[in-house]
Design a protein around this motif. Structure first.
Motif, short mmCIF file in Angstrom:
data_model
loop_
_atom_site.label_atom_id
_atom_site.label_comp_id
_atom_site.label_asym_id
_atom_site.label_seq_id
_atom_site.Cartn_x
_atom_site.Cartn_y
_atom_site.Cartn_z
N PHE A 11 0.86 -1.18 0.00
CA PHE A 11 0.00 0.00 0.00
C PHE A 11 0.90 1.23 0.00
N GLU A 67 -4.95 4.32 0.01
CA GLU A 67 -5.02 2.92 -0.44
C GLU A 67 -5.35 1.99 0.73
N GLN A 95 -9.07 2.47 1.45
CA GLN A 95 -9.91 1.97 0.37
C GLN A 95 -9.81 0.46 0.18
N PHE A 96 -8.61 -0.11 0.33
CA PHE A 96 -8.41 -1.51 -0.03
C PHE A 96 -8.16 -2.45 1.15
N GLU A 142 -5.97 -3.62 -12.83
CA GLU A 142 -4.98 -4.07 -11.86
C GLU A 142 -4.36 -5.41 -12.26
#
Length: 126
Positions: A63, A68, A71-72, A84
């Motif tokens: 990350f 990020e 969000q992920f 991706e």
């Protein structure tokens, strides 16, 4: 009366249950960690196992920033963008298998995330 558009939500207990139930075996959870490394474009992955811990290291991109992570890492079920080009991941759920087997510390670039769902529930330290 004017109709309004509403959105369904998930109760945290359901997410906790999903994390717990998707974990099959420790071996499968470790495999998920390796698959995450492959999806992060790692060219080297190491797995160290001893009586009390498992350590998975890789040289993937990780990350890159807080956005990020938010969000992920924080959001389960966030689909991958087709751009991706992930080999394995679809909905960013696999890490939950590792969470289910004990406390986790994820180190990525300049960040650390400490997860312990057994003792802290769905809260984690960033």
């Amino acid at each position: 009366m004017q109709a309004e558009t509403r959105q369904f939500r998930m109760h945290p207990k359901l997410l906790f249950d999903v994390i717990q139930r998707q974990a099959g075996t420790l071996g499968k959870a470790i495999l998920e960690g390796v698959m995450n490394a492959v999806d992060a474009e790692a060219t080297e992955v190491g797995v160290t196992v001893n009586e009390t811990s498992v350590t998975i290291t890789d040289n993937g991109r990780g990350f890159r920033n807080r956005r990020e992570i938010e969000q992920f890492f924080e959001v389960f079920g966030q689909p991958h963008d087709p751009g991706e080009k992930k080999t394995y991941g679809n909905f960013r759920m696999g890490r939950g298998q590792l969470f289910a087997f004990g406390s986790n510390v994820w180190l990525t670039n300049n960040f650390a995330m400490a997860v312990d769902i057994q003792n802290k529930g769905l809260d984690y330290e960033l």
